[in-house]
Motif scaffolding. Sequence first.
Motif, mmCIF file in Angstrom:
data_model
loop_
_atom_site.group_PDB
_atom_site.id
_atom_site.type_symbol
_atom_site.label_atom_id
_atom_site.label_comp_id
_atom_site.label_asym_id
_atom_site.label_seq_id
_atom_site.Cartn_x
_atom_site.Cartn_y
_atom_site.Cartn_z
ATOM 1 N N ASP A 60 -75.541 -15.384 -7.747
ATOM 2 C CA ASP A 60 -75.875 -15.832 -9.101
ATOM 3 C C ASP A 60 -74.676 -16.323 -9.899
ATOM 4 O OD1 ASP A 60 -78.490 -15.120 -8.618
ATOM 5 O OD2 ASP A 60 -78.291 -13.123 -9.502
ATOM 6 N N ASP A 61 -73.483 -16.150 -9.336
ATOM 7 C CA ASP A 61 -72.270 -16.495 -10.086
ATOM 8 C C ASP A 61 -71.831 -17.914 -9.714
ATOM 9 O OD1 ASP A 61 -69.796 -16.740 -11.267
ATOM 10 O OD2 ASP A 61 -69.120 -14.726 -10.726
ATOM 11 N N PRO A 62 -71.979 -18.876 -10.621
ATOM 12 C CA PRO A 62 -71.615 -20.265 -10.288
ATOM 13 C C PRO A 62 -70.112 -20.460 -10.077
ATOM 14 C CG PRO A 62 -72.159 -20.079 -12.617
ATOM 15 C CD PRO A 62 -72.517 -18.767 -11.990
ATOM 16 N N SER A 63 -69.294 -19.485 -10.521
ATOM 17 C CA SER A 63 -67.855 -19.617 -10.326
ATOM 18 C C SER A 63 -67.430 -19.192 -8.919
ATOM 19 C CB SER A 63 -67.096 -18.792 -11.375
ATOM 20 O OG SER A 63 -67.260 -17.410 -11.147
ATOM 21 N N ILE A 64 -68.363 -18.662 -8.132
ATOM 22 C CA ILE A 64 -68.090 -18.313 -6.742
ATOM 23 C C ILE A 64 -68.851 -19.308 -5.880
ATOM 24 C CG2 ILE A 64 -68.201 -16.517 -4.967
ATOM 25 C CD1 ILE A 64 -68.282 -14.457 -7.206
ATOM 26 N N PRO A 65 -68.214 -20.437 -5.535
ATOM 27 C CA PRO A 65 -68.949 -21.486 -4.827
ATOM 28 C C PRO A 65 -69.480 -21.012 -3.479
ATOM 29 C CG PRO A 65 -66.570 -21.935 -4.821
ATOM 30 C CD PRO A 65 -66.798 -20.794 -5.756
ATOM 31 N N LEU A 305 -63.498 -13.418 -6.433
ATOM 32 C CA LEU A 305 -63.970 -12.046 -6.249
ATOM 33 C C LEU A 305 -62.861 -11.021 -6.460
ATOM 34 C CD1 LEU A 305 -66.284 -12.502 -3.147
ATOM 35 C CD2 LEU A 305 -66.991 -11.772 -5.435
ATOM 36 N N HIS A 306 -61.619 -11.480 -6.383
ATOM 37 C CA HIS A 306 -60.494 -10.566 -6.554
ATOM 38 C C HIS A 306 -59.774 -10.824 -7.871
ATOM 39 C CE1 HIS A 306 -61.372 -10.363 -2.214
ATOM 40 N NE2 HIS A 306 -61.069 -9.106 -2.387
ATOM 41 N N ASN A 307 -60.604 -11.139 -8.891
ATOM 42 C CA ASN A 307 -60.171 -11.141 -10.301
ATOM 43 C C ASN A 307 -59.407 -12.385 -10.750
ATOM 44 O OD1 ASN A 307 -61.314 -8.591 -10.368
ATOM 45 N ND2 ASN A 307 -59.355 -7.525 -10.169
ATOM 46 N N PHE A 308 -59.254 -13.386 -9.865
ATOM 47 C CA PHE A 308 -58.629 -14.638 -10.285
ATOM 48 C C PHE A 308 -59.676 -15.507 -10.986
ATOM 49 C CE2 PHE A 308 -55.454 -13.113 -7.500
ATOM 50 C CZ PHE A 308 -54.286 -13.826 -7.746
ATOM 51 N N PRO A 309 -59.253 -16.418 -11.846
ATOM 52 C CA PRO A 309 -60.211 -17.315 -12.505
ATOM 53 C C PRO A 309 -60.745 -18.366 -11.528
ATOM 54 C CG PRO A 309 -57.976 -17.926 -13.096
ATOM 55 C CD PRO A 309 -57.867 -16.651 -12.298
ATOM 56 N N ASP A 310 -61.714 -19.107 -11.984
ATOM 57 C CA ASP A 310 -62.278 -20.199 -11.188
ATOM 58 C C ASP A 310 -61.218 -21.302 -11.064
ATOM 59 O OD1 ASP A 310 -63.730 -22.195 -10.011
ATOM 60 O OD2 ASP A 310 -65.357 -22.197 -11.478
ATOM 61 N N LEU A 311 -60.776 -21.560 -9.841
ATOM 62 C CA LEU A 311 -59.691 -22.522 -9.620
ATOM 63 C C LEU A 311 -60.170 -23.830 -9.001
ATOM 64 C CD1 LEU A 311 -56.979 -20.018 -8.314
ATOM 65 C CD2 LEU A 311 -57.068 -21.133 -10.554
ATOM 66 N N ARG A 312 -61.477 -24.065 -9.045
ATOM 67 C CA ARG A 312 -61.963 -25.358 -8.565
ATOM 68 C C ARG A 312 -61.380 -26.470 -9.433
ATOM 69 N NH1 ARG A 312 -68.324 -24.285 -8.536
ATOM 70 N NH2 ARG A 312 -67.658 -23.120 -10.399
ATOM 71 N N GLY A 313 -61.028 -27.572 -8.804
ATOM 72 C CA GLY A 313 -60.406 -28.685 -9.511
ATOM 73 C C GLY A 313 -58.897 -28.694 -9.407
ATOM 74 N N HIS A 314 -58.318 -27.585 -8.954
ATOM 75 C CA HIS A 314 -56.870 -27.545 -8.737
ATOM 76 C C HIS A 314 -56.545 -27.915 -7.292
ATOM 77 C CE1 HIS A 314 -55.716 -25.570 -12.556
ATOM 78 N NE2 HIS A 314 -56.907 -24.992 -12.474
ATOM 79 N N ASP A 315 -55.381 -28.443 -7.078
ATOM 80 C CA ASP A 315 -54.907 -28.756 -5.737
ATOM 81 C C ASP A 315 -54.605 -27.444 -5.011
ATOM 82 O OD1 ASP A 315 -53.694 -29.610 -3.424
ATOM 83 O OD2 ASP A 315 -51.965 -30.544 -4.413
ATOM 84 N N ILE A 316 -55.349 -27.145 -3.932
ATOM 85 C CA ILE A 316 -55.165 -25.850 -3.276
ATOM 86 C C ILE A 316 -53.814 -25.753 -2.579
ATOM 87 C CG2 ILE A 316 -57.641 -25.517 -2.971
ATOM 88 C CD1 ILE A 316 -57.198 -26.074 0.024
ATOM 89 N N ASP A 317 -53.174 -26.885 -2.321
ATOM 90 C CA ASP A 317 -51.841 -26.851 -1.721
ATOM 91 C C ASP A 317 -50.742 -27.052 -2.762
ATOM 92 O OD1 ASP A 317 -52.511 -26.387 1.032
ATOM 93 O OD2 ASP A 317 -53.377 -28.401 1.046
ATOM 94 N N GLY A 318 -51.151 -27.006 -4.008
ATOM 95 C CA GLY A 318 -50.181 -27.030 -5.085
ATOM 96 C C GLY A 318 -49.906 -25.620 -5.570
ATOM 97 N N PRO A 319 -48.952 -25.470 -6.470
ATOM 98 C CA PRO A 319 -48.595 -24.122 -6.947
ATOM 99 C C PRO A 319 -49.754 -23.473 -7.699
ATOM 100 C CG PRO A 319 -47.555 -25.809 -8.296
ATOM 101 C CD PRO A 319 -48.176 -26.526 -7.130
ATOM 102 N N MET A 320 -49.784 -22.150 -7.639
ATOM 103 C CA MET A 320 -50.773 -21.408 -8.411
ATOM 104 C C MET A 320 -50.501 -21.629 -9.896
ATOM 105 S SD MET A 320 -53.353 -19.229 -8.497
ATOM 106 C CE MET A 320 -53.399 -18.519 -6.840
ATOM 107 N N PRO A 321 -51.492 -22.093 -10.666
ATOM 108 C CA PRO A 321 -51.263 -22.278 -12.104
ATOM 109 C C PRO A 321 -51.092 -20.932 -12.802
ATOM 110 C CG PRO A 321 -53.577 -22.595 -11.560
ATOM 111 C CD PRO A 321 -52.861 -22.458 -10.251
ATOM 112 N N GLU A 322 -50.635 -20.969 -14.024
ATOM 113 C CA GLU A 322 -50.555 -19.743 -14.809
ATOM 114 C C GLU A 322 -51.979 -19.213 -15.017
ATOM 115 O OE1 GLU A 322 -48.150 -17.783 -16.049
ATOM 116 O OE2 GLU A 322 -46.783 -18.936 -14.783
ATOM 117 N N VAL A 323 -52.208 -17.992 -14.603
ATOM 118 C CA VAL A 323 -53.556 -17.433 -14.677
ATOM 119 C C VAL A 323 -53.496 -16.054 -15.309
ATOM 120 C CG1 VAL A 323 -54.379 -18.702 -12.647
ATOM 121 C CG2 VAL A 323 -53.403 -16.415 -12.358
ATOM 122 N N ALA A 324 -54.609 -15.682 -15.904
ATOM 123 C CA ALA A 324 -54.812 -14.320 -16.396
ATOM 124 C C ALA A 324 -55.916 -13.697 -15.556
ATOM 125 C CB ALA A 324 -55.194 -14.331 -17.869
ATOM 126 N N LEU A 325 -55.663 -12.566 -14.973
ATOM 127 C CA LEU A 325 -56.643 -11.906 -14.130
ATOM 128 C C LEU A 325 -57.690 -11.196 -14.988
ATOM 129 C CD1 LEU A 325 -54.370 -10.249 -11.396
ATOM 130 C CD2 LEU A 325 -55.471 -12.498 -11.351
#
Length: 446
Positions: A60-65, A305-325
């Motif tokens: 049911d969670d759209p942020s978990i593709p 599922l491990h408390n990171f935000p929805d990162l769709r739209g980011h380059d997965i081979d780029g650096p991790m953006p600043e995130v708040a868990l």
Amino acid sequence: MILGLPIHFLGYHQGCWRLPDVPADGVLQFEHFAECARIAERGKLDFVFLADSAAVRNLDDPSIPRDREHEHLRMEPMALLAALAMVTERIGLVATVSTTYNEPFMVARGFASLDHIAGGRIGWNLVTGFSRDEARNYGYDAVIDSDTRHERAREFVDVVNGLYDSWDDGAFPRDRATGIYFDRAKMHFLDHRGTHFTVRGPLDVQTPPQRHLPIITAGYSDQANEFTAERANAVYSAAPTIEVGRAYYADVKNRMAKYGRPPEAVTVLAGIMPFLGRTRQEARDKLDRLQSLIQPEVGLGMLRLHNFPDLRGHDIDGPMPEVALSRGRYDMFSDMLLERVRRENLTIRQTYEVIAEGFWQYGKVGTASDIADVMEEWFTTGAADGFNVQCPYLPGGAADFVDLVVPELQRRGLFRKQYEEATLRERLGMAPAVSRYATTREELPA
């Protein structure tokens, strides 16, 4: 050391089902589970373990593709244990049953029956449930709070063990000559009336071979650790480093004195995820192949599922953006992971690969000697009394462990070469269970 094999679907790595030698439909094929159990028994492991949560989660969670899709389907564990008892002879068989969504009479009846079928080899992985998806399958809109769940679990265990004691030894003489089938004086009504349950008894199954079945727990909340120290016989621990393992081990053991229990009454079983090869390069190649099979959508779901935000739209081979868990079930480990991300400048892909390689368990890549070195250090320095071997893929990962690591542990004198104890309770080093109705010296175990 004590060794268990969780038959966790097709393996613990998220890409495992895509390997050609892993049966993609194995979660619904009994032979998959039977082969894993036979491999574990060939290695003289203490038990196999079936985790369970009665729900298809996170749809049911759209942020978990996408999530661990090969885990959406499963067999009911107690039914599966009955079948596994027929194709094994010595290995222990442990099933997961929740105290939140079941009734104690039904659970006692099922486990007592299984223990008779298996000849004293059954264990209970007791859980209280954490998933909203599971709660909604049993009529709840939300998960019941942890204090209430653990309070219910304590009463649940009291009722189940009381029902196991319904019949004294010798209650069923079945004497054809006298016509006496059972001795009514050796039968007990439980007549339990508590906060959560009212149960009359007696149980309509004769006392199990082990009388009280071993109870295994898991979790690392304060309530879970307190319950483990008070009621469990073994605990499935989560520790991504030996330092975390030692801290957890000490925490559980130090809580036990208040309940009049010695520290050795609870066996701490750390999760270890071995990526094995006959050479270190072969082991690394196996891991790299598995990592290449994680589809990006699945990896992003793992992060979510491990408390990171929805990162769709980011380059997965780029650096991790600043995130708040966010705050959730894996707070401590998610914080540790984010610290590593920042320290090592990991990309998004590298971050979810870290989770896949060993997030809340200890992941180790190497030869049998490398794996045994780690296990010996944990075992001898106060981090674990044994391990649940979380194979990255099944059944091949179990065969690798049995064929490569077990002989090395045996050579070091750290693991058995033959089964000696008849019951799982004995194998875990537990004293014989005593009926609550035992009043004379003759009724007490030796």
